[in-house]
Design a protein around this motif. Structure first.
Motif, mmCIF file in Angstrom:
data_model
loop_
_atom_site.group_PDB
_atom_site.id
_atom_site.type_symbol
_atom_site.label_atom_id
_atom_site.label_comp_id
_atom_site.label_asym_id
_atom_site.label_seq_id
_atom_site.Cartn_x
_atom_site.Cartn_y
_atom_site.Cartn_z
ATOM 1 N N LEU A 140 -11.791 5.697 -3.468
ATOM 2 C CA LEU A 140 -11.064 4.735 -2.631
ATOM 3 C C LEU A 140 -10.568 5.406 -1.356
ATOM 4 O O LEU A 140 -10.645 4.821 -0.256
ATOM 5 N N SER A 141 -10.077 6.624 -1.487
ATOM 6 C CA SER A 141 -9.608 7.364 -0.320
ATOM 7 C C SER A 141 -10.757 7.635 0.650
ATOM 8 O O SER A 141 -10.619 7.463 1.865
ATOM 9 N N TYR A 142 -11.892 8.037 0.111
ATOM 10 C CA TYR A 142 -13.065 8.334 0.944
ATOM 11 C C TYR A 142 -13.524 7.102 1.721
ATOM 12 O O TYR A 142 -13.727 7.158 2.941
ATOM 13 N N LEU A 143 -13.683 5.989 1.018
ATOM 14 C CA LEU A 143 -14.162 4.763 1.674
ATOM 15 C C LEU A 143 -13.170 4.268 2.723
ATOM 16 O O LEU A 143 -13.557 3.815 3.804
ATOM 17 N N GLY A 144 -11.878 4.358 2.401
ATOM 18 C CA GLY A 144 -10.853 3.933 3.348
ATOM 19 C C GLY A 144 -10.847 4.795 4.607
ATOM 20 O O GLY A 144 -10.788 4.275 5.730
ATOM 21 N N MET A 145 -10.925 6.108 4.419
ATOM 22 C CA MET A 145 -10.943 7.005 5.578
ATOM 23 C C MET A 145 -12.209 6.813 6.409
ATOM 24 O O MET A 145 -12.180 6.900 7.643
ATOM 25 N N LEU A 146 -13.319 6.537 5.724
ATOM 26 C CA LEU A 146 -14.581 6.306 6.432
ATOM 27 C C LEU A 146 -14.487 5.073 7.327
ATOM 28 O O LEU A 146 -14.943 5.092 8.480
ATOM 29 N N LEU A 147 -13.874 4.009 6.819
ATOM 30 C CA LEU A 147 -13.713 2.785 7.607
ATOM 31 C C LEU A 147 -12.752 2.993 8.776
ATOM 32 O O LEU A 147 -13.022 2.567 9.906
ATOM 33 N N ILE A 148 -11.626 3.650 8.509
ATOM 34 C CA ILE A 148 -10.630 3.880 9.560
ATOM 35 C C ILE A 148 -11.193 4.797 10.640
ATOM 36 O O ILE A 148 -10.905 4.623 11.828
ATOM 37 N N ALA A 186 -3.674 7.850 5.728
ATOM 38 C CA ALA A 186 -4.199 6.657 5.053
ATOM 39 C C ALA A 186 -4.948 7.058 3.785
ATOM 40 O O ALA A 186 -4.825 6.397 2.739
ATOM 41 N N GLY A 187 -5.698 8.161 3.872
ATOM 42 C CA GLY A 187 -6.416 8.641 2.694
ATOM 43 C C GLY A 187 -5.476 9.068 1.580
ATOM 44 O O GLY A 187 -5.760 8.838 0.405
ATOM 45 N N GLY A 188 -4.344 9.679 1.952
ATOM 46 C CA GLY A 188 -3.366 10.082 0.952
ATOM 47 C C GLY A 188 -2.781 8.899 0.204
ATOM 48 O O GLY A 188 -2.614 8.934 -1.020
ATOM 49 N N VAL A 189 -2.480 7.826 0.934
ATOM 50 C CA VAL A 189 -1.948 6.617 0.300
ATOM 51 C C VAL A 189 -3.007 5.972 -0.590
ATOM 52 O O VAL A 189 -2.738 5.609 -1.745
ATOM 53 N N LEU A 190 -4.223 5.840 -0.060
ATOM 54 C CA LEU A 190 -5.299 5.201 -0.830
ATOM 55 C C LEU A 190 -5.676 6.014 -2.066
ATOM 56 O O LEU A 190 -6.074 5.448 -3.091
ATOM 57 N N LEU A 242 3.129 12.069 3.107
ATOM 58 C CA LEU A 242 3.522 13.447 3.430
ATOM 59 C C LEU A 242 2.371 14.424 3.192
ATOM 60 O O LEU A 242 2.095 15.297 4.026
ATOM 61 N N ALA A 243 1.697 14.255 2.049
ATOM 62 C CA ALA A 243 0.561 15.126 1.747
ATOM 63 C C ALA A 243 -0.564 14.901 2.757
ATOM 64 O O ALA A 243 -1.216 15.857 3.198
ATOM 65 N N GLY A 244 -0.770 13.629 3.132
ATOM 66 C CA GLY A 244 -1.810 13.301 4.105
ATOM 67 C C GLY A 244 -1.548 13.919 5.462
ATOM 68 O O GLY A 244 -2.466 14.403 6.128
#
Length: 199
Positions: free
Chosen positions: A90-98, A114-118, A149-151
């Motif tokens: 989910l993080s990968y796909l979200g970051m790819l779109l953003i 955004a990837g950290g949250v996802l 924070l981690a992101g």
């Protein structure tokens, strides 16, 4: 096998190895919330971000799954694999779109946040399905804060790597140039097709 392909596979193997090491080290860090076993900060997202900015979708997605599988084989269980896969995919796909918004609209730090949250959203979704209860999602605000924070930390680290590691900087610039060329080719092709349609 040609030299460029060998270099590509070596680069993928190096990133996978680094991702596995980070993943194994991350498991040694005690997580303060026991409600979602397997939930972690997603520090291996650093490798995912490097892959997103240096290689095409097919290679970066392959890298993601190789990292997940090897990390599980080297000390994980089925449940940890499910949690890790849910968060990582989910993080990968979200970051790819953003990322498609472009560097002028969103920075690497923004993409990483955004990837950290996802990542945490994906893990909580898996936890909800396993527990058959959506009450697990009540912890999303807390984990989202930790994920942001981690992101941010991972985004800053990614920026540092791209600026100070010449190879990564070169690969990033080369990949960005290739993407620009592809967009131009698609645009020219679209104009030609529109011209033919009018005629």
């Amino acid at each position: 096998m040609t030299q460029p392909k060998i270099q590509k596979y070596v680069f993928i193997a190096l990133l996978v190895a680094q991702g596995v090491i980070i993943g194994l080290l991350e498991r040694m860090i005690p997580f303060p919330f026991a409600f979602a076993p397997g939930a972690k900060l997603g520090l291996a997202n650093l490798i995912t971000i490097v892959a997103l900015f240096t290689m095409p979708f097919r290679d970066s997605f392959l890298l993601l799954w190789m990292r997940l599988i090897l990390t599980t084989l080297l000390g994980g269980t089925l449940s940890t694999f499910l949690y890790s896969a849910g968060g990582a995919v989910l993080s990968y796909l979200g970051m790819l779109l953003i990322k498609q918004l472009g560097p002028k609209r969103v920075s690497i730090i923004g993409i990483s946040s955004a990837g950290g949250v996802l990542h945490n959203v994906g893990q909580l979704l898996v936890a909800s399905l396993i527990a058959q209860s959506w009450t697990v999602m009540l912890y999303l605000p807390i984990l989202s804060f930790i994920g942001i924070l981690a992101g941010i930390a991972i985004g800053i680290s990614s920026n540092y790597l791209f600026e100070h590691v010449r190879t990564l900087n070169y690969l990033k610039a080369n990949y960005a140039h290739m993407q620009t060329q592809k967009k131009r080719q698609r645009h020219v092709r679209h104009l030609k097709e529109s011209h033919y349609d009018k005629n």
